[in-house]
Scaffold this active site. Structure first.
Site, PDB file in Angstrom:
ATOM      1  N   GLU B  68       1.601   3.465   3.945  1.00 36.06           N
ATOM      2  CA  GLU B  68       0.409   3.838   4.709  1.00 36.06           C
ATOM      3  C   GLU B  68      -0.877   3.541   3.950  1.00 36.06           C
ATOM      4  O   GLU B  68      -1.929   3.313   4.546  1.00 36.06           O
ATOM      5  CB  GLU B  68       0.454   5.314   5.107  1.00 36.06           C
ATOM      6  N   PHE B 130       8.941  20.383   9.467  1.00 32.74           N
ATOM      7  CA  PHE B 130       9.296  19.134   8.799  1.00 32.74           C
ATOM      8  C   PHE B 130       8.144  18.131   8.926  1.00 32.74           C
ATOM      9  O   PHE B 130       7.628  17.896  10.012  1.00 32.74           O
ATOM     10  CB  PHE B 130      10.571  18.555   9.413  1.00 32.74           C
ATOM     11  N   GLN B 131       7.738  17.563   7.831  1.00 33.10           N
ATOM     12  CA  GLN B 131       6.633  16.599   7.759  1.00 33.10           C
ATOM     13  C   GLN B 131       5.323  17.156   8.305  1.00 33.10           C
ATOM     14  O   GLN B 131       4.543  16.437   8.906  1.00 33.10           O
ATOM     15  CB  GLN B 131       7.006  15.274   8.443  1.00 33.10           C
ATOM     16  N   LYS B 180       2.387  16.030  18.472  1.00 34.56           N
ATOM     17  CA  LYS B 180       3.393  15.270  19.214  1.00 34.56           C
ATOM     18  C   LYS B 180       3.411  15.670  20.694  1.00 34.56           C
ATOM     19  O   LYS B 180       3.568  14.826  21.572  1.00 34.56           O
ATOM     20  CB  LYS B 180       4.764  15.506  18.574  1.00 34.56           C
ATOM     21  N   MET B 494      -9.546  -3.343 -18.311  1.00 31.56           N
ATOM     22  CA  MET B 494     -10.808  -2.635 -18.521  1.00 31.56           C
ATOM     23  C   MET B 494     -10.597  -1.397 -19.400  1.00 31.56           C
ATOM     24  O   MET B 494     -11.449  -1.057 -20.223  1.00 31.56           O
ATOM     25  CB  MET B 494     -11.420  -2.249 -17.171  1.00 31.56           C
TER      26      MET B 494
END
Lengths: 204, 579
Positions: B68, B130-131, B180, B494
């Site tokens: 993502e 969940f999630q 959802k 760097m």
């Protein structure tokens, strides 16, 4: 180090007034403006304003005038905040409300307590056999003093509300809001007081 | 102006009201907003949206990324090159949190993106389902606006608001979290109306002619003026207005990393890059200029160095669309609030036509010093390993400034920003404010979709490249024509430079062992080559540019090379060092 000390000295209490829409999550966004700069919120109150559907936040913090300018513009940038103002204590009229729970027996017996309560303009809210609840409002020092004085007489419980403040030089928000409702508000809708200040000292 | 009448994009008369699912309403909104490509990964909480997407393949291209973070960076790259709003789509929980870095990046770099995240069913909110993550609270500090939708009827109006907020005023990321149940819910769809006004949101402040007049007066009186060009000019589409302004006033301009290439970099008034690794002249002369004109830039600490020794002698004219930027770091003598597309022409009209020949000569003198001590040896080495600057020099010869350069973060970014020739605006895509290593590869994917007709070249180091290299899979699957240059110095360069300069060369965990990048690319079916010899470099770059489709070129560069000039952290610009 010297700078830091100066900064401490230049800090004072400021009253922030926000006019906002009524959104879920706005409170946490407002709070985050302070927390990300590690500023403690001394007092916070939200309530409906004189305009339907518009809420009013009163926030008290201790800061320097310089930083207040920046904070106000960051607050105003939040989606949901329509307008933000800040004022020193001299420019607002403010009150805090406190409740004191005392044993009723003491009040019956001790004349001093009655005098105290009269002096501080306290009102009785509830009287029960075992305790009585008084209400007093005023500045922080006043309600604080009353705690100290009641403590020897067996103060059972104490609670104080956040500060509510009315701006001395304000005409209310009704007319301002109408400007914001327009697609092209007039310049008056913006009180960029810091810009005006700069103008004074400028080349013109 | 925000006065356009509200447009009914999808006009549906009352008799035609139809029942659609929330998911379809989301896609209808994207189509109505002119979105042509979205980047995402499906998950449990977005499966309904993806099901609806199955029937929208003709109207909406979906690019399946590998992570993502890739989706959000790709949408940023898309927004940067196209000027349109990028869209990223992720599921709830880890899908949403994986986008956090990119959202923060878009926030600090003012990139317009709309992120849509799935969320668990509304009745499960707050139950540690969940999630489930509270992504709205998590992202509130790094979004311009965010909102959770729990009822499908809200979808059209909230998405309209999301796109409006993301692209208007000072752009930024917006996150819309959609439960959802709302995605599945059928409701009476009344069409999509674009948003053009929100009462608690003012995209741009009102322009005050009196400040324009004061600014013009300061500029006309100035003996040694200097313009600081920021990304605001690009975001405001005011490149032509900017060019007209500097050409009439004759004022030299220096640019921030994100302002690079707003007008062609070979402009005679261009005096170089600002800041920590910027050019010698603008940094040295910042503390000698009498009027600083900052246009769409925010005086980042990497630009100003030590703030209390920054341009103390100068009067400051600050043009910005965001009122909270005025006086934030540098006190403005004249604050010119507003969209620079409007304010710059007003200013140009009031200023006198001038040339600052003597003043420009002073920039030129400092440039000669830098050329001799830094630039020439970096770009034209004759011995030792290949340098990063040398790669950019050859690349400039091939692209002639026409390509989009997408850089990662670190030495590769500084060298590419300093030396890349850019002829067109929106040619420079990099993570400026947040400094997100791993930005380049996924951003280049988006940059290519944002400007499909242009050549897109990614320049990354071996460190940053490995932070998002899984997006090679996205490039493979979608056959995306992106040229990838990995400048391999076997170090987090760097960090190593800082350790060498400030920590007595104690290289604490900055040396890096990498996989064989050529074999890696091969396993992703991407053409690739490694080059370590100076003589082979031009041919290798040509091979990369002439190859059809994507190509990975690994260039073995000097292990311990430093980017100079450098203003060390906490130092004033005048303390800039050339070695």
């Amino acid at each position: 180090m010297k700078n830091m000390q100066n900064e401490e000295i230049n800090k004072q209490e400021f009253n922030i007034t926000l006019y906002t829409e009524n959104h879920v999550g706005l409170l946490s966004q407002v709070a985050s403006i302070f927390t990300r700069r590690k500023i403690n919120i001394e007092s916070l109150n939200t309530s409906p304003s004189e305009v339907e559907g518009i809420y009013r936040f009163n926030v008290v913090i201790i800061e320097t005038d310089e930083l207040m300018n920046k904070l106000i513009r960051h607050l105003e940038k939040l989606n949901g905040v329509i307008k933000a103002y800040y004022h020193s204590n001299n420019d607002v009229i403010w009150q805090e409300m406190a409740l004191y729970k005392m044993p009723t027996s003491i009040i019956e017996e001790q004349l001093n307590v009655e005098r105290l309560l009269r002096r501080y303009g306290a009102r009785v809210v509830v009287i029960r056999k075992d305790y009585t609840v008084f209400e007093a409002s005023g500045h922080r020092e006043e309600t604080d003093n009353l705690i100290t004085l009641l403590q020897p007489y067996g103060l059972i419980e104490f609670v104080r509300s956040a500060r509510v403040a009315i701006i001395k030089k304000s005409d209310g928000f009704n007319s301002k809001l109408k400007e914001f409702e327009r697609l092209n508000p007039l310049p008056d809708a913006y009180s960029e007081h810091f810009l005006n200040e700069i103008t004074k000292g400028l080349i013109v | 102006m925000e006065t356009t009448p509200q447009q009914i994009v999808t006009a549906i008369s009352t008799s035609e009201i139809k029942q659609v699912s929330g998911s379809v309403a989301i896609l209808e909104a994207l189509v109505a907003e002119g979105v042509d490509v979205i980047f995402g990964v499906p998950g449990g909480a977005t499966i309904a949206i993806y099901d609806a997407l199955f029937d929208y393949s003709e109207k909406l291209k979906h690019i399946l990324v590998r992570h993502e973070q890739g989706a959000i960076h790709a949408s940023q790259g898309y927004a940067r090159t196209s000027g349109k709003v990028g869209v990223a789509l992720a599921t709830s929980g880890p899908g949403a949190t994986n986008m956090i870095t990119g959202i923060a990046d878009a926030m600090i770099d003012s990139t317009p993106v709309v992120c849509i995240t799935g969320q668990v069913y509304a009745h499960l909110l707050g139950s540690d389902a969940f999630q489930e993550t509270d992504i709205v609270n998590m992202s509130s500090q790094i979004t311009k606006w965010n909102y959770q939708i729990t009822d499908a009827t809200e979808i059209p109006s909230v998405l309209a608001k999301a796109f409006y907020i993301a692209r208007s005023g000072r752009p930024g990321p917006v996150l819309i979290d959609i439960t959802k149940n709302a995605q599945l819910q059928m409701f009476d769809y009344k069409g999509y109306t674009k948003c053009d006004h929100i009462r608690s949101y003012r995209p741009k402040p009102i322009v005050r002619p009196s400040y324009i007049e004061q600014a013009a007066e300061l500029i006309n009186q100035a003996q040694r003026p200097m313009v600081l060009l920021g990304q605001g000019v690009i975001l405001g589409g005011a490149e032509a207005e900017f060019k007209a302004f500097i050409e009439k006033s004759g004022i030299p301009y220096a640019w921030t990393v994100l302002g690079a290439g707003a007008i062609p970099s070979d402009h005679p008034l261009n005096v170089g890059m600002l800041g920590m690794h910027g050019n010698y002249a603008p940094n040295m002369l910042t503390n000698q200029t009498d009027v600083l004109i900052a246009i769409g830039m925010r005086f980042d600490d990497r630009v100003t160095g030590r703030l209390d020794k920054y341009a103390k002698q100068a009067k400051v004219v600050h043009l910005d669309i965001d009122p909270s930027e005025i006086d934030k770091n540098i006190k403005a003598t004249v604050p010119v609030w507003g969209d620079c597309k409007e304010t710059l022409p007003m200013l140009t009209a009031l200023i006198e036509k001038k040339q600052h020949t003597d003043w420009l000569a002073r920039f030129q003198a400092y440039y000669q010093d830098e050329l001799e001590l830094v630039i020439y040896p970096e770009l034209n080495p004759t011995s030792g390993e290949i340098t990063m600057g040398e790669v950019i020099r050859h690349l400039n010869d091939i692209t002639n400034g026409e390509a989009v350069i997408v850089t990662d973060v670190g030495q590769n970014q500084m060298v590419a920003s300093r030396y890349s020739k850019l002829n067109k605006t929106r040619s420079n895509v990099t993570s400026g404010g947040l400094g997100t290593m791993g930005f380049a590869l996924p951003a280049a994917i988006g940059a290519k979709y944002g400007a499909p007709e242009r050549t897109v070249i990614t320049i990354a180091g071996d460190g940053g490249f490995q932070m998002t290299l899984q997006e090679l899979g996205t490039i493979m699957q979608n056959k995306i024509d992106v040229k990838i240059i990995v400048l391999n110095n076997r170090f987090l360069g760097m960090i190593r430079q800082w350790q060498e300069l400030f920590n007595d060369s104690r290289y604490s965990f900055s040396d890096l062992e990498s996989p064989d990048f050529v074999t890696l690319a091969t396993s992703y079916k991407i053409a690739s080559k490694r080059v370590a010899d100076r003589e082979e470099l031009p041919a290798a770059l040509n091979e990369m540019m002439n190859s059809k489709g994507s190509f990975l070129l690994e260039v073995m560069v000097t292990k311990e090379n430093n980017v100079f000039p450098m203003v060390a952290q906490g130092c004033s610009l005048s303390e800039i060092r050339l070695k």
